[in-house]
Structures are given as structure tokens and as C-alpha cells.
Write a protein that holds these residues in place. Structure first.
Motif, PDB file in Angstrom:
ATOM      1  N   TRP A 197       0.840  -1.193   0.000  1.00 19.07           N
ATOM      2  CA  TRP A 197       0.000   0.000   0.000  1.00 19.07           C
ATOM      3  C   TRP A 197       0.878   1.247   0.000  1.00 19.07           C
ATOM      4  O   TRP A 197       1.952   1.259   0.602  1.00 19.07           O
ATOM      5  CB  TRP A 197      -0.853   0.041   1.264  1.00 19.07           C
ATOM      6  CG  TRP A 197      -1.842  -1.061   1.409  1.00 19.07           C
ATOM      7  CD1 TRP A 197      -1.589  -2.389   1.532  1.00 19.07           C
ATOM      8  CD2 TRP A 197      -3.258  -0.931   1.450  1.00 19.07           C
ATOM      9  NE1 TRP A 197      -2.757  -3.087   1.654  1.00 19.07           N
ATOM     10  CE2 TRP A 197      -3.797  -2.218   1.610  1.00 19.07           C
ATOM     11  CE3 TRP A 197      -4.117   0.153   1.386  1.00 19.07           C
ATOM     12  CZ2 TRP A 197      -5.158  -2.450   1.703  1.00 19.07           C
ATOM     13  CZ3 TRP A 197      -5.482  -0.068   1.482  1.00 19.07           C
ATOM     14  CH2 TRP A 197      -5.991  -1.360   1.631  1.00 19.07           C
ATOM     15  N   THR A 198       0.383   2.311  -0.627  1.00 19.59           N
ATOM     16  CA  THR A 198       1.031   3.608  -0.472  1.00 19.59           C
ATOM     17  C   THR A 198       0.727   4.103   0.949  1.00 19.59           C
ATOM     18  O   THR A 198      -0.193   3.606   1.612  1.00 19.59           O
ATOM     19  CB  THR A 198       0.515   4.647  -1.486  1.00 19.59           C
ATOM     20  OG1 THR A 198      -0.861   4.925  -1.214  1.00 19.59           O
ATOM     21  CG2 THR A 198       0.701   4.166  -2.922  1.00 19.59           C
ATOM     22  N   ALA A 199       1.474   5.096   1.383  1.00 26.07           N
ATOM     23  CA  ALA A 199       1.220   5.660   2.716  1.00 26.07           C
ATOM     24  C   ALA A 199      -0.194   6.232   2.801  1.00 26.07           C
ATOM     25  O   ALA A 199      -0.917   5.976   3.771  1.00 26.07           O
ATOM     26  CB  ALA A 199       2.245   6.742   3.037  1.00 26.07           C
ATOM     27  N   SER A 200      -0.623   6.966   1.783  1.00 31.36           N
ATOM     28  CA  SER A 200      -1.956   7.580   1.847  1.00 31.36           C
ATOM     29  C   SER A 200      -3.055   6.520   1.834  1.00 31.36           C
ATOM     30  O   SER A 200      -4.078   6.686   2.502  1.00 31.36           O
ATOM     31  CB  SER A 200      -2.160   8.601   0.729  1.00 31.36           C
ATOM     32  OG  SER A 200      -2.125   7.978  -0.530  1.00 31.36           O
ATOM     33  N   GLU A 201      -2.868   5.427   1.098  1.00 34.55           N
ATOM     34  CA  GLU A 201      -3.860   4.351   1.095  1.00 34.55           C
ATOM     35  C   GLU A 201      -3.973   3.709   2.479  1.00 34.55           C
ATOM     36  O   GLU A 201      -5.074   3.485   2.981  1.00 34.55           O
ATOM     37  CB  GLU A 201      -3.494   3.289   0.057  1.00 34.55           C
ATOM     38  CG  GLU A 201      -3.628   3.746  -1.371  1.00 34.55           C
ATOM     39  CD  GLU A 201      -2.972   2.814  -2.365  1.00 34.55           C
ATOM     40  OE1 GLU A 201      -3.252   2.966  -3.569  1.00 34.55           O
ATOM     41  OE2 GLU A 201      -2.177   1.926  -1.968  1.00 34.55           O
ATOM     42  N   ILE A 239      -3.138   4.975   5.380  1.00 34.68           N
ATOM     43  CA  ILE A 239      -3.681   5.952   6.329  1.00 34.68           C
ATOM     44  C   ILE A 239      -5.197   6.080   6.136  1.00 34.68           C
ATOM     45  O   ILE A 239      -5.955   6.177   7.108  1.00 34.68           O
ATOM     46  CB  ILE A 239      -2.950   7.299   6.174  1.00 34.68           C
ATOM     47  CG1 ILE A 239      -1.502   7.134   6.674  1.00 34.68           C
ATOM     48  CG2 ILE A 239      -3.673   8.411   6.906  1.00 34.68           C
ATOM     49  CD1 ILE A 239      -0.557   8.195   6.175  1.00 34.68           C
ATOM     50  N   THR A 240      -5.645   6.045   4.894  1.00 34.16           N
ATOM     51  CA  THR A 240      -7.087   6.084   4.617  1.00 34.16           C
ATOM     52  C   THR A 240      -7.761   4.831   5.155  1.00 34.16           C
ATOM     53  O   THR A 240      -8.853   4.904   5.736  1.00 34.16           O
ATOM     54  CB  THR A 240      -7.353   6.249   3.107  1.00 34.16           C
ATOM     55  OG1 THR A 240      -6.725   7.465   2.659  1.00 34.16           O
ATOM     56  CG2 THR A 240      -8.840   6.303   2.796  1.00 34.16           C
ATOM     57  N   ARG A 246      -8.038   5.216   8.926  1.00 38.92           N
ATOM     58  CA  ARG A 246      -9.077   6.192   9.278  1.00 38.92           C
ATOM     59  C   ARG A 246     -10.471   5.609   9.078  1.00 38.92           C
ATOM     60  O   ARG A 246     -11.352   5.746   9.933  1.00 38.92           O
ATOM     61  CB  ARG A 246      -8.893   7.472   8.450  1.00 38.92           C
ATOM     62  CG  ARG A 246      -9.830   8.587   8.874  1.00 38.92           C
ATOM     63  CD  ARG A 246      -9.577   9.889   8.134  1.00 38.92           C
ATOM     64  NE  ARG A 246     -10.064   9.807   6.763  1.00 38.92           N
ATOM     65  CZ  ARG A 246      -9.314   9.911   5.670  1.00 38.92           C
ATOM     66  NH1 ARG A 246      -8.025  10.114   5.755  1.00 38.92           N
ATOM     67  NH2 ARG A 246      -9.867   9.830   4.477  1.00 38.92           N
ATOM     68  N   CYS A 305      -9.797   7.812  -2.058  1.00 39.52           N
ATOM     69  CA  CYS A 305      -8.419   7.386  -1.899  1.00 39.52           C
ATOM     70  C   CYS A 305      -7.760   7.597  -3.263  1.00 39.52           C
ATOM     71  O   CYS A 305      -7.570   6.641  -4.015  1.00 39.52           O
ATOM     72  CB  CYS A 305      -8.374   5.928  -1.449  1.00 39.52           C
ATOM     73  SG  CYS A 305      -6.777   5.392  -0.845  1.00 39.52           S
ATOM     74  N   ALA A 363       1.979   9.472   8.170  1.00 42.81           N
ATOM     75  CA  ALA A 363       0.824  10.377   8.119  1.00 42.81           C
ATOM     76  C   ALA A 363       1.262  11.821   8.309  1.00 42.81           C
ATOM     77  O   ALA A 363       0.749  12.727   7.647  1.00 42.81           O
ATOM     78  CB  ALA A 363      -0.200   9.986   9.183  1.00 42.81           C
ATOM     79  N   ALA A 378       2.650  13.123   5.126  1.00 43.72           N
ATOM     80  CA  ALA A 378       1.761  13.133   3.946  1.00 43.72           C
ATOM     81  C   ALA A 378       1.145  14.473   3.692  1.00 43.72           C
ATOM     82  O   ALA A 378       1.076  15.328   4.473  1.00 43.72           O
ATOM     83  CB  ALA A 378       0.669  12.078   4.128  1.00 43.72           C
TER      84      ALA A 378
END
Length: 133
Positions: free
Chosen positions: A33-37, A39-40, A43, A73, A130, A133
Motif C-alpha cells: 500500500w502507499t502511505a496515503s492508502e 492511512i485512509t 481512518r 483514496c 501520516a 503526507a
């Protein structure tokens, strides 16, 4: 690098591995996973648990519930589902790809779901990702 795992789940966070610093797995599957994925995902899963806690006193002990969430995302969307009772639940997700991106789908069983969310929630390296990001 941080590695956490147990029966039916795995979380590996290595900020040096770009563009996919997070590996998340379940029983017989794993995906980067990417960091943003990631983190999403964290959340969204925490939102579902919060909804379950808010509804817990309205459910009979044997009553089960299904809660869903869909979060943007970029360049796609992440859909998540929590199914079960306040004392025992399981999770699944679908990451819908944008153009030229991969799709992901996975699930965790009853015991692994709780452990996976706890690991995501308490992962210092994911917190660092996070913050960046």
C-alpha cells in the motif's frame, strides 16, 4: 522498519520502501500500500468501529450489524465493511483503482480483524508517514 503479525494478519511498515512503504496482509493474501492508502484504511476502519460503539447499546446481544464506509483514496476509492456484533466482528475492504493503478481486495476473520485494527491504530511508523503526507 516495523513488523507486526499474528494469526490471520500482518502489518509491515518500512518508510524506506517507496512508493509502497506498507504491507498489509490477511489469511493467504498480502498487498503493498502507499502511505496515503494505508492511512485512509486506518481512518476508515476506526470510523466504522466508532459507529459500532455508538450503536452497541441499541443492538440485542445476538443481533448482528453491517456497517459500510467509502472514502476517497485518490485516484480511486476505498470501500470498507464491518460485519458482526459489538463483541465480535470481521472486516473487509475493496480499493477501487484509478487509471493505471492496481485494485486490492481483502478481508480478516473475527480474531484477526480486532488485532489488525489495533496494530494500525498503534503503529508509530504509520503515524510518521501520516505526518509527512
Amino acid at each position: 522498519m516495523e513488523v507486526q503479525e499474528g494469526p490471520g494478519w500482518r502489518l509491515v511498515v518500512d518508510p524506506q520502501r517507496q512508493p509502497f512503504p506498507v504491507l498489509i496482509g490477511g489469511e493467504a493474501w498480502a498487498a503493498e500500500w502507499t502511505a496515503s492508502e494505508a492511512i485512509t484504511l486506518r481512518r476508515g476502519l476506526l470510523q466504522l468501529l466508532d459507529q459500532l460503539k455508538q450503536l452497541a447499546d441499541q443492538l440485542m446481544p445476538e443481533e448482528s450489524i453491517t456497517l459500510e464506509a467509502e472514502l476517497p483514496c485518490p485516484p480511486g476509492d476505498l470501500w470498507m465493511e464491518l460485519e458482526g456484533r459489538p463483541s465480535a466482528w470481521q472486516l473487509r475492504f475493496v480499493l477501487t483503482p484509478g487509471p493505471t493503478r492496481r485494485a486490492l481486495e481483502g478481508a480478516w476473520g473475527l480474531d484477526a480483524s480486532w488485532a489488525m485494527v489495533a496494530a494500525l491504530e498503534q503503529c508509530p511508523l504509520l503515524d510518521q508517514l501520516a505526518a509527512g503526507a
